[in-house]
Design a protein around this motif. Structure first.
Motif, PDB file in Angstrom:
ATOM      1  N   ILE B  99      63.554  76.820 109.335  1.00 17.45           N
ATOM      2  CA  ILE B  99      63.668  78.278 109.472  1.00 17.45           C
ATOM      3  C   ILE B  99      62.311  78.833 109.897  1.00 17.45           C
ATOM      4  O   ILE B  99      61.296  78.570 109.254  1.00 17.45           O
ATOM      5  N   TYR B 101      60.291  82.415 111.656  1.00 16.54           N
ATOM      6  CA  TYR B 101      60.345  83.833 112.013  1.00 16.54           C
ATOM      7  C   TYR B 101      59.099  84.194 112.809  1.00 16.54           C
ATOM      8  O   TYR B 101      58.030  83.605 112.628  1.00 16.54           O
ATOM      9  N   LYS B 108      58.024  96.075 116.377  1.00 12.49           N
ATOM     10  CA  LYS B 108      58.120  96.467 114.955  1.00 12.49           C
ATOM     11  C   LYS B 108      59.223  95.697 114.247  1.00 12.49           C
ATOM     12  O   LYS B 108      59.881  96.221 113.356  1.00 12.49           O
ATOM     13  N   LYS B 109      59.479  94.493 114.703  1.00 15.14           N
ATOM     14  CA  LYS B 109      60.605  93.742 114.153  1.00 15.14           C
ATOM     15  C   LYS B 109      60.222  92.304 113.864  1.00 15.14           C
ATOM     16  O   LYS B 109      59.446  91.705 114.605  1.00 15.14           O
ATOM     17  N   ARG B 111      61.666  88.675 114.049  1.00 17.02           N
ATOM     18  CA  ARG B 111      62.768  88.003 114.751  1.00 17.02           C
ATOM     19  C   ARG B 111      62.893  86.566 114.294  1.00 17.02           C
ATOM     20  O   ARG B 111      61.911  85.855 114.138  1.00 17.02           O
ATOM     21  N   ARG B 112      64.111  86.149 114.105  1.00 23.13           N
ATOM     22  CA  ARG B 112      64.389  84.758 113.781  1.00 23.13           C
ATOM     23  C   ARG B 112      64.184  83.915 115.042  1.00 23.13           C
ATOM     24  O   ARG B 112      64.589  84.327 116.120  1.00 23.13           O
ATOM     25  N   LYS B 241      55.367  83.959  97.260  1.00 20.62           N
ATOM     26  CA  LYS B 241      56.020  85.098  97.935  1.00 20.62           C
ATOM     27  C   LYS B 241      55.310  85.494  99.230  1.00 20.62           C
ATOM     28  O   LYS B 241      55.877  86.212 100.051  1.00 20.62           O
ATOM     29  N   LYS B 245      59.277  87.075 104.902  1.00 23.69           N
ATOM     30  CA  LYS B 245      59.285  88.095 105.953  1.00 23.69           C
ATOM     31  C   LYS B 245      58.512  89.339 105.518  1.00 23.69           C
ATOM     32  O   LYS B 245      57.938  90.046 106.324  1.00 23.69           O
ATOM     33  N   ARG B 246      58.512  89.566 104.211  1.00 25.31           N
ATOM     34  CA  ARG B 246      57.816  90.735 103.658  1.00 25.31           C
ATOM     35  C   ARG B 246      56.341  90.757 104.055  1.00 25.31           C
ATOM     36  O   ARG B 246      55.754  91.802 104.276  1.00 25.31           O
ATOM     37  N   TYR B 247      55.743  89.567 104.136  1.00 25.62           N
ATOM     38  CA  TYR B 247      54.304  89.496 104.383  1.00 25.62           C
ATOM     39  C   TYR B 247      53.967  89.286 105.858  1.00 25.62           C
ATOM     40  O   TYR B 247      52.805  89.237 106.221  1.00 25.62           O
ATOM     41  N   ASN B 249      54.232  91.205 108.494  1.00 25.41           N
ATOM     42  CA  ASN B 249      53.589  92.298 109.236  1.00 25.41           C
ATOM     43  C   ASN B 249      52.506  92.996 108.433  1.00 25.41           C
ATOM     44  O   ASN B 249      52.119  94.110 108.733  1.00 25.41           O
ATOM     45  N   ARG B 250      51.993  92.355 107.421  1.00 24.37           N
ATOM     46  CA  ARG B 250      50.919  92.989 106.653  1.00 24.37           C
ATOM     47  C   ARG B 250      49.566  92.784 107.321  1.00 24.37           C
ATOM     48  O   ARG B 250      49.303  91.714 107.825  1.00 24.37           O
TER      49      ARG B 250
END
Lengths: 457, 250
Positions: B99, B101, B108-109, B111-112, B241, B245-247, B249-250
């Protein structure tokens, strides 16, 4: 009163949050200064038909600022400073106004603060003007209904305005829950110049009448939370190696809808002026999207179920002695827009992207949704210095039973050259053909050649 | 007497059938060697690296990229581009079970990434997305010992049936003293050698072996990517964590 209360709450939260540095001075964040970056982009377009006039000339300076004063806080903003090539001069006094001679504008695209692990380790919040991009489709996203469209440049599909609001993201286990609240309504920006005709239906007049002038007024929703607010909820999870999301949005339609038309006779025989009144209907939108792969082919799908409020249409022909008629402008019946797409990279590096879209941005009601096939084929050559897009565009079909009279084709090949890092030069064409019954067929006379340059810094 | 003679011949036969230069009593199987390789390259609980990439084209012209890379265990990796400006903010997340990403700031997205992208070049480098994955070789490849030289082992790795990859095989040179791989040859589906990776400046940092400079060369394109580790931190307590995906775009 509610707006005031909301503002007080937001200010209070911000004050509380900015008091956090007391606890965070010991953070080991190494990049606490403001980072600046951006790009310069020029975009010139020339009409291929008629007098070969320039149809677009934009010089844009995009400025981005980002700061991480704390490990758990981040600020980001993006501003566009733009100059438009066409003077807006009509008389001598205009020549004395520099803004009329050299038109420009400033556009605050985004300006927000992120607070990570806010109140709980699993909660992030974002407050301020922000773009919330939902959906898995490539630039065509029926479930992306929180930010208003920015259709100023009709060829920049998928561009939206930022919205002033907040977003809360909660991450329990493998799930992601997102709640968005935007207190006030902002209408979408329509395409500049003649391109707006692609998104509006031609006016049908009673037999024998000709149109004099057409004027309109727009009734914006009241500036209160009940009338103007937008709420969005989304839950996402990876299931069987596919990323799934379910969403719900309570919003207003992003484009105006006429709900009253008044015909006024002029002094000329059988000529009428028309005054129309437009509103933004309430919409409840349930969405589902997924992204993943079947074999080695990337796939995505997205569907939005629209539950609109019923809007009556009043046609006032009383000045013509024909009375006032009532009909339905928008029925409160469910309609579904969706997109299905796939992409694949061949062994020789050629990239193919294909999408089928049912229901474009401006279409409402099950009977009015058209079908679009979008495609693009890219090939990077010369050590990635050259990107050729020989096949790109779309086919619009309004009526499958009579395709011959209900189609439009857009073909837009282009070449992009990357002479060195951060620089790109693009040269291409947009050719349109089709019938006037279709959205893109109505702008078939605006074929253009375009040239753009972008430099990032 | 006949029995003794037969036994001697049998033993000689067995010894002769072993790979050359390998003393029978110290021989490790290919599986054991590759397991040790996996253990060495994934020894740290987590890794926090700042990396400078130098892309060199066939005319010797160079381009510079900078990125940060976090790794947890042997199967989670996050890569973020820090420069140049047009790639800054691009982030790549590799998770178990293939997997992956990608976060593209312009859209701003998150994507898989489907597997067709895995074998394309990662941001113009000579590494593919697949090369950027954090892996244990044993999970993807069946090893075969080709040769033992004085100070190194040479293994041939063939992908397991269920593994999706564009490599038909890898040939990997491994230091015998510390089991760190220092050269890898990549063969494409046509069984042609098309990339070579060399790892240099193999040093021990905080008790873990790491190559501070490596180079991937695309033989057909005559293009190289040098990867220099500018800063390295091991076992700094990177949280699980952060590989989400949460991290990105940080």
């Amino acid at each position: 009163m509610k707006v005031k209360l909301f503002s007080i709450i937001v200010v209070y939260i911000l004050l509380c949050l900015f008091s956090l540095p007391v606890n965070a001075q010991n953070d080991n964040s190494s990049d606490k200064g403001i980072k600046l970056g951006g790009y310069l982009q020029t975009d010139n377009r020339l009409c291929l038909k008629g007098d070969n006039e320039f149809s677009w000339q934009e010089y844009r300076l995009g400025l981005k600022a980002e700061a991480k004063p704390l490990e758990k806080a981040r600020f980001y903003s993006e501003v566009w400073l733009r100059s438009w090539g066409f003077p807006n001069v009509q008389n001598i006094s205009d020549l004395k106004d520099k803004n009329m001679v050299s038109t420009w504008n400033l556009d605050l695209r985004e300006a927000y603060v992120d607070f990570y692990s806010f109140l709980s380790d699993n909660i992030d919040i974002r407050i301020g003007r922000q773009r919330i991009a939902w959906g898995t489709g490539d630039k065509f996203n029926p479930t992306d209904n929180l930010n208003p469209y920015d259709l100023e440049d009709i060829w920049d599909f998928g561009r939206h305005l930022g919205s002033d609001g907040f977003k809360i993201s909660y991450y329990p286990g493998d799930f992601t829950f997102t709640v968005v609240y935007i207190p006030l309504f902002t209408p979408s920006v329509l395409p500049r110049g003649n391109w707006a005709s692609a998104l509006s239906q031609p006016m049908e007049l009673p037999n024998g009448l000709t149109l004099g002038t057409l004027t309109d007024t727009i009734d914006l929703p009241q500036k209160n939370l009940k009338e103007g607010s937008t709420i969005g909820i989304r839950v996402s999870k990876n299931i069987f190696d596919f990323d799934f999301s379910l969403s719900y949005v309570h919003a207003r339609d992003q484009l105006p809808l006429a709900n009253k038309i008044t015909f006024i006779p002029t002094e000329k025989h059988e000529e009428v002026d028309i005054k129309s009144q437009l509103i933004y209907p309430r919409m409840n939108i349930a969405g589902i999207d997924l992204a993943g792969a079947i074999g080695s082919i990337g796939i995505w799908a997205e569907a939005a179920l629209f539950f609109p409020e019923k809007i009556k249409m009043i046609t006032d022909l009383s000045s013509l002695g024909m009375g006032i008629h009532e009909s339905v402008a928008l029925d409160n019946k469910l309609y579904i827009k969706y997109v299905i797409g796939m992409d694949y990279t061949f062994k020789n590096g050629i990239y193919l992207n294909v999408q089928y879209l049912h229901g474009f941005i401006h279409e409402r009601g099950a009977a009015n949704l058209e079908d679009y096939f979008m495609f693009g084929l890219e090939w990077k050559l010369l050590d990635n210095k050259l990107k050729i897009t020989p096949i790109a565009g779309g086919i619009e079909i309004k009526e499958f039973k009579d395709i011959k009279n209900n189609y439009a084709i857009i073909y837009s090949p282009m070449i992009t050259y990357y002479p060195f890092d951060n620089a790109e030069i693009t040269f291409g064409l947009r050719l349109i053909d089709g019938k006037d019954t279709t959205s893109f067929g109505r702008v078939k006379d605006y074929d253009e050649l375009f040239f753009s340059l972008k430099y990032n810094f | 007497m006949k029995k003794i003679t037969l036994s001697i011949f049998l033993m000689l036969g067995i010894i002769m059938s072993l790979p050359q230069d390998l003393p029978a009593e110290k021989q490790l199987t290919a599986l054991q060697i590759l397991e040790k390789v996996d253990d060495v390259i994934n020894a740290p609980k987590d890794q926090d690296l700042k990396i400078k990439l130098i892309l060199v084209d066939k005319n010797g012209k160079e381009k510079i990229r900078e990125m940060s890379m976090l790794q947890k265990g042997s199967d989670k990796r996050m890569v973020k581009f820090l420069s140049p400006a047009n790639q800054k903010g691009i982030a790549f997340l590799s998770l178990p079970n293939d997997i992956m990403y990608l976060y593209l700031p312009a859209f701003k997205k998150v994507r898989r990434i489907a597997s067709h992208v895995k074998n394309t070049k990662f941001a113009g480098t000579d590494f593919t997305y697949e090369d950027m994955e954090a892996i244990r070789y044993l999970e993807k490849y069946n090893p075969e010992l080709m040769k033992k030289e004085n100070d190194s082992y040479i293994l041939q790795l063939k992908p397991k049936k269920e593994v999706k990859t564009d490599y038909s095989k890898l040939v990997i040179w491994i230091r015998a003293d510390n089991f760190y791989p220092f050269k890898i040859e990549y063969y494409n589906k046509n069984r042609t050698l098309y990339k070579i990776m060399l790892r240099e400046k193999i040093e021990k940092v905080n008790g873990y072996w790491i190559s501070k400079e490596s180079e991937m060369e695309d033989l057909k394109a005559k293009h190289k990517t040098k990867m220099c580790i500018v800063n390295v931190k091991f076992d700094s307590g990177i949280l699980e964590k952060q590989f989400s995906k949460r991290y990105l775009n940080r």
